[in-house]
Design a protein around this motif. Structure first.
Motif, short mmCIF file in Angstrom:
data_model
loop_
_atom_site.label_atom_id
_atom_site.label_comp_id
_atom_site.label_asym_id
_atom_site.label_seq_id
_atom_site.Cartn_x
_atom_site.Cartn_y
_atom_site.Cartn_z
N ASP A 250 0.86 -1.18 0.00
CA ASP A 250 0.00 0.00 0.00
C ASP A 250 0.90 1.23 0.00
N GLN A 251 0.51 2.28 -0.73
CA GLN A 251 1.34 3.48 -0.86
C GLN A 251 1.71 4.09 0.49
N SER A 252 0.84 3.94 1.47
CA SER A 252 1.09 4.57 2.77
C SER A 252 2.21 3.90 3.56
N LYS B 58 -0.53 4.52 -9.11
CA LYS B 58 -1.75 5.35 -9.04
C LYS B 58 -2.96 4.65 -9.65
N TYR C 205 -5.40 2.97 -7.43
CA TYR C 205 -6.21 3.86 -6.59
C TYR C 205 -7.13 4.71 -7.47
N LYS D 165 -8.77 7.95 -3.94
CA LYS D 165 -7.90 8.61 -2.95
C LYS D 165 -6.90 7.60 -2.36
N ASP D 166 -6.95 7.32 -1.07
CA ASP D 166 -5.98 6.41 -0.46
C ASP D 166 -6.52 4.99 -0.29
#
Length: 172
Positions: A93-95, A107, A110, A120-121
């Motif tokens: 996950d990008q986070s 991207k 998402y 978004k996230d």
């Protein structure tokens, strides 16, 4: 009443007659092989998949620009991947990806293509099943020759996706 019975009987006779007129197709007449598909001997190769733990594997380069990258690590204990339990997201996950040294999801994961908007996230509901596109790396040798040479716009795209940025490229 007699008309209904007559029509029902006529329909039954017609349907029965159609069943007798249908010629079956033998499986050896399907496709280009011209042999029986049931008796074809197909031997699966002894393929060895990576047993490296996540973060320890050597990555195989993408096959072409924006190709889904291969999964370089073992999937033991990570399957099945379901919408409410996707262990891949705990690293990719990008986070969190940067902090754990994993490849972050691009991207495009998402983005809801049906609604044409960012999620978004949150990962898109259409993208939770990772193994639908991504497969484990293996040492398998090609079964047939292949002279395809991938061309990347730049070196960075060998390790990264820009699909969302170029999706409509060339479309007027």
């Amino acid at each position: 009443m007699k008309n209904k019975i007559f029509l029902s009987l006529a329909a039954a006779v017609f349907i029965s007659a159609c069943g007798f007129a249908v010629n079956s197709v033998d499986s050896k007449d399907l496709g280009l092989r011209k042999t029986s598909l049931e008796s074809e001997n197909v031997k699966l190769l002894d393929v060895k998949y990576s047993q490296a733990s996540a973060g320890e594997a050597v990555l195989i380069e993408r096959s072409f620009e924006n190709a889904p990258p291969l999964i370089p690590h073992t999937l033991d204990g990570m399957l099945p991947i379901v919408k409410d339990n996707n262990i891949c997201l705990s690293c990719h996950d990008q986070s969190v990806a940067k902090d754990v040294g994993a490849t972050p999801l691009p991207k495009s994961h998402y983005f809801d293509f049906r609604k044409n908007k960012s999620t978004k996230d949150m990962i898109s509901e259409a993208r939770f099943n990772c193994t639908q596109c991504h497969v484990p790396q293996s040492d398998a040798k090609p079964l047939v020759g292949n002279s395809f040479k991938a061309q990347f716009k730049n070196e960075e795209l060998k390790k990264k996706s820009n699909l969302l940025d170029v999706l409509n490229e060339g479309v007027k």
